[in-house]
Design a protein around this motif. Structure first.
Motif, PDB file in Angstrom:
ATOM      1  N   GLU A   1      76.706  45.938  14.505  1.00 24.45           N
ATOM      2  CA  GLU A   1      76.710  44.774  15.394  1.00 24.45           C
ATOM      3  C   GLU A   1      75.352  44.570  16.047  1.00 24.45           C
ATOM      4  O   GLU A   1      74.796  45.493  16.643  1.00 24.45           O
ATOM      5  CB  GLU A   1      77.790  44.989  16.468  1.00 24.45           C
ATOM      6  CG  GLU A   1      77.976  43.780  17.358  1.00 24.45           C
ATOM      7  CD  GLU A   1      79.357  43.721  18.016  1.00 24.45           C
ATOM      8  OE1 GLU A   1      80.283  44.415  17.532  1.00 24.45           O
ATOM      9  OE2 GLU A   1      79.499  42.997  18.999  1.00 24.45           O
TER      10      GLU A   1
ATOM     11  N   ASP B   1      81.585  49.784  12.516  1.00 27.83           N
ATOM     12  CA  ASP B   1      81.105  48.534  13.091  1.00 27.83           C
ATOM     13  C   ASP B   1      79.573  48.487  13.054  1.00 27.83           C
ATOM     14  O   ASP B   1      78.900  49.464  13.411  1.00 27.83           O
ATOM     15  CB  ASP B   1      81.590  48.454  14.540  1.00 27.83           C
ATOM     16  CG  ASP B   1      81.984  47.044  14.945  1.00 27.83           C
ATOM     17  OD1 ASP B   1      81.745  46.111  14.172  1.00 27.83           O
ATOM     18  OD2 ASP B   1      82.532  46.900  16.055  1.00 27.83           O
TER      19      ASP B   1
ATOM     20  N   ASN C   1      79.375  40.939  11.963  1.00 28.97           N
ATOM     21  CA  ASN C   1      78.867  40.347  13.201  1.00 28.97           C
ATOM     22  C   ASN C   1      77.605  39.580  12.885  1.00 28.97           C
ATOM     23  O   ASN C   1      76.748  40.054  12.137  1.00 28.97           O
ATOM     24  CB  ASN C   1      78.561  41.447  14.233  1.00 28.97           C
ATOM     25  CG  ASN C   1      79.827  42.068  14.787  1.00 28.97           C
ATOM     26  OD1 ASN C   1      80.471  41.522  15.668  1.00 28.97           O
ATOM     27  ND2 ASN C   1      80.202  43.223  14.242  1.00 28.97           N
TER      28      ASN C   1
ATOM     29  N   GLY D   1      85.937  43.269  13.573  1.00 31.18           N
ATOM     30  CA  GLY D   1      85.628  41.866  13.384  1.00 31.18           C
ATOM     31  C   GLY D   1      84.494  41.437  14.290  1.00 31.18           C
ATOM     32  O   GLY D   1      83.818  42.269  14.911  1.00 31.18           O
TER      33      GLY D   1
ATOM     34  N   VAL E   1      81.918  48.881  17.944  1.00 33.12           N
ATOM     35  CA  VAL E   1      80.744  48.633  18.777  1.00 33.12           C
ATOM     36  C   VAL E   1      80.943  47.307  19.506  1.00 33.12           C
ATOM     37  O   VAL E   1      81.463  46.356  18.922  1.00 33.12           O
ATOM     38  CB  VAL E   1      79.473  48.532  17.895  1.00 33.12           C
ATOM     39  CG1 VAL E   1      78.257  48.126  18.715  1.00 33.12           C
ATOM     40  CG2 VAL E   1      79.226  49.843  17.163  1.00 33.12           C
ATOM     41  N   ALA E   2      80.550  47.237  20.763  1.00 33.25           N
ATOM     42  CA  ALA E   2      80.583  45.967  21.501  1.00 33.25           C
ATOM     43  C   ALA E   2      79.466  45.995  22.540  1.00 33.25           C
ATOM     44  O   ALA E   2      78.887  47.059  22.824  1.00 33.25           O
ATOM     45  CB  ALA E   2      81.941  45.761  22.174  1.00 33.25           C
TER      46      ALA E   2
HETATM   47 CA    CA Z   1      82.366  45.170  17.371  1.00 32.98          CA
END
Ligand code: CA
Ligand code: FEO
Ligand code: CA
Ligand code: CA
Length: 706
Positions: free
Chosen positions: A509, A507, A387, A289, A596-597
């Motif tokens: 992002e 992910d 994202n 998310g 991923v962040a």
């Molecule tokens: Ca992420």
């Protein structure tokens, strides 16, 4: 490789190595996560070309890839400028992260901090392992009360009514949203992706023999949780409040959702129970998310096909074609048995119900009475997550991956502009941005046209790309398909547009400061040597890779971009692997990158799903600087207990806490309540949990990742 740290641990217990499957997961995870999608033929049977189809196939590609990857390493270490030349800095970058309160304390760390902790070593312990100088605790586990009045967890006396108010099963995406200026109170959002009935119930023998209450419990354990958490003293630790608070809410299969955007109300989403085609109960298989700059949660419905059974064969040809493209069954049978207790999950009697799942959901965590929205303008597929990034002109792009072998990467660009204000009217306006805009799908073109018959001539896997239009200005861009059809059957539209088949896009992002988009391609062992291209250069891609994308001119609405491969994952001693040009003798090995962040210092974090079956190591979370001298220096920050996948992760805006979802601990072949592979968090049974990790020693600063 890094020294084994062995710092702060829960319980240590050496356990046998799990059997690997296609992507490195246990067979149990494959069965419950995505209904063994990897054991079936990939649903993308479209004939749009692989890059490799376009070149002479006379030579052995695998051998040349090996040479090509080695060339990448040489170029990356010896000629770093060539990397920089490809990834030109986007113009006029704009900070796009969700805003903490303006005077958040303590102050966030400065941008561009190096990493200095000692990397956690590979292990297969039934333990959470974090670096020296850090500590961790469990914030909440499956079954813990979320809503006021919810009972305490009782493994042997579960009920659906209780589960609808307790923390759900397998947690994935997490986000932490400040509730006050001192950041002493916050909201924790958690996705509950799927259930594993073999570990939830004693004596589970399949959906046919399950009790109706067990089926309802499993249904109730899907969805999401929102709960208030509070700081422990002045540390970085968070705990859930002793009593459930006002914001606490469980989202489950009985929660009302509204469909919004172009597909709402169309014939494709009308059902017996909802002749208007606007109201859906539940969200399913919510995986990754994102947090929007206006403080809402975006949550991706992923492997939704598995929840639908069929009491009879599907004989209508067009329906069967559409179902097959989304992995839905066309022959009578069941996967989960849900149609036994809720007839809307029977494809034979309710043909449109599956069209109401597989969307990006937007939820307002600050309003517990709000109705979550399924944003149909963003298209329907097996959404990993979404994202957003606010462009220089105020339009918002949402980047999205479709997580299945040979599926695509998508971008939505809003028609309206973001309002950078904090009033209720600004927020209400921003919550309409994802209902109206253009949808695109990505085509990646390598800039070494001789590849794979010759190594990339510039030593890099990189090139240019196009965002191929699917819907623009409210008009379908695909012959023979209406806007509603393009969005509901986005995979079919993307086939026709000629998108590039990727190695399971997870992910996707954008970096919150630069806007450079990072995407995890987790693995794809089904890619044959004839199917490789420069963006997916490895046949039988067991370990996955990471690509970065820069929009041309830094414009989120651009229809062209440049891209390059940042990481080719796997054993650093393997010449095929690449760690952004960094000295591979100093990196932690990684495989199957998934979530991923980014942290407030601008560093890239990657969480993994499948290291057990690919590198004989528990999954975990890794951090890598993406600029400066330490660029490419990937280090393992945490490993999660055996059988678990590491999800989330979320670094709080003050940089003091990492919040991580420990998903499916103890998931392994033959595991059961009587014979648990893990007991994390160390009761009798494994329980999926969210943990927080914080810095305990002041050495190097009180920030995560230092
Ligand atoms: Ca992420
Ligand atoms: Fe739920 Fe794409 O992993
Ligand atoms: Ca995932
Ligand atoms: Ca995954």
């Amino acid at each position: 490789m890094s020294d084994f740290d062995g710092g702060q641990q829960g319980r240590r217990r050496l356990l046998p190595i799990l059997g690997g499957t296609h992507g490195g997961r246990s067979a149990m995870t494959c069965k419950y996560r995505c209904a063994n999608a990897c054991f079936h033929e990939a649903p993308n049977t479209s004939d749009n070309e692989y890059f490799g189809d376009m070149v002479d196939t006379a030579m052995s590609r695998r051998g040349l890839l090996r040479t090509g990857a080695a060339a990448v390493v040489v170029a990356g270490t010896g000629a770093a400028s060539s990397v920089g030349a490809v990834a030109a800095a986007p113009a006029a970058p704009q900070v796009s992260r969700a805003k903490p309160p303006s005077s958040i304390k303590p102050e966030p760390p400065e941008y561009g901090r190096p990493v200095s902790f000692t990397a956690v070593g590979d292990n297969m312990l039934d333990a959470v392992v974090v670096p020296n100088g850090y500590d961790w605790s469990v914030t909440i586990s499956w079954g813990d009360p979320v809503e006021p009045g919810a009972p305490e967890f009782d493994f042997d006396n579960q009920t659906a009514e209780a589960q609808q108010r307790q923390f759900g099963y397998n947690c994935d995406y997490v986000a932490v949203l400040p509730l006050d200026r001192n950041f002493d109170r916050a909201l924790l959002w958690v996705n509950h992706e799927y259930t594993n009935e073999e570990l939830m119930f004693r004596g589970w023998a399949g959906p046919e023999s399950a009790t109706e209450e067990q089926l309802r419990i499993a249904m109730a354990a899907h969805g999401g949780s929102i709960l208030e958490i509070e700081r422990v003293g002045d540390t970085g630790e968070w705990r859930r409040t002793r009593r459930p608070r006002r914001h606490n809410r469980r989202i489950h299969t009985g929660t009302e959702f509204h469909l919004t955007g172009p597909v709402a109300g169309s014939d494709l989403v009308r059902t017996t129970a909802d002749p208007d085609g606007t109201t859906v109960y539940g969200m399913l298989n919510n995986c990754a998310g994102g947090l929007t700059p206006w403080g809402t949660i975006l949550s991706g419905e992923e492997n939704v096909h598995q929840y639908f059974g069929a009491s009879a064969d599907i004989t209508d040809e067009e329906r069967a074609r559409r179902y097959s493209r989304y992995g839905l069954r066309t022959e009578a049978g069941t996967e989960r048995g849900w149609e036994r207790v809720d007839e809307r999950f029977d494809l034979a009697t309710e043909p449109n119900e599956p069209n109401r799942f597989g969307w990006i959901v937007e939820l307002d965590p600050f309003d517990p009475a709000s109705t979550p929205r399924k944003r149909t303008a963003l298209g329907r597929f097996k959404h990993e997550g979404a994202n957003v990034f606010v462009g220089a002109d105020g339009r918002v792009a949402a980047y999205m991956g479709d997580d299945e072998r040979f599926e695509y990467v998508y971008k939505f660009v809003s028609a309206k502009k973001y309002r950078d204000g904090t009033s209720r009217r600004d927020r209400e306006h921003n919550m309409t941005l994802l209902d109206d805009g253009d949808l695109y799908v990505a085509r990646f073109t390598g800039n070494s046209p001789e590849f794979p018959d010759s190594p990339p001539e510039d030593g890099l896997f990189d090139g240019t790309g196009e965002w191929l239009p699917l819907v623009v200005d409210g008009q379908s861009q695909i012959d023979g398909m209406s806007v509603e059809e393009v969005l509901t059957f986005a995979r079919i539209a993307a086939d026709k547009a000629g998108a590039t088949k990727m190695d399971r896009p997870e992910d996707v992002e954008p970096h919150p400061v630069t806007g450079t988009v990072y995407m995890s391609l987790t693995n794809n062992t089904a890619r044959s040597p004839e199917q490789v291209d420069e963006a997916n250069p490895r046949p039988e891609n067991k370990f996955g890779h990471v690509i970065s994308v820069d929009e041309d001119n830094g414009d989120v609405a651009s229809t062209t971009f440049t891209w390059r491969i940042v990481i080719v994952a796997g054993d650093p001693d393997d010449p095929e692997t690449y760690y952004d040009g960094f000295d591979k003798s100093q990196v932690s090995q990684i495989s199957c990158p998934d979530n991923v962040a980014f942290d407030p210092s601008g560093r890239l974090w990657l969480a993994t799903d499948g290291m057990g079956g690919t590198l004989n190591a528990n999954d975990g979370m890794f951090v890598m600087p993406i600029e400066g001298e330490d660029k490419g220096h990937l280090r393992r920050f945490v490993s999660v207990p055996i059988g678990a996948e590491c999800c989330g992760p979320f670094i709080t805006p003050d940089g003091r806490t990492a919040t991580v979802a420990v998903q499916h601990p103890g998931d392994g072949d033959g595991a059961s309540p009587e014979n648990p592979l893990s007991t994390f968090p160390y009761g009798d049974q494994p329980r999926p949990s969210v943990i927080t990790i914080w810095r305990t020693s002041p050495t190097g600063g009180p920030y995560i990742g230092d």
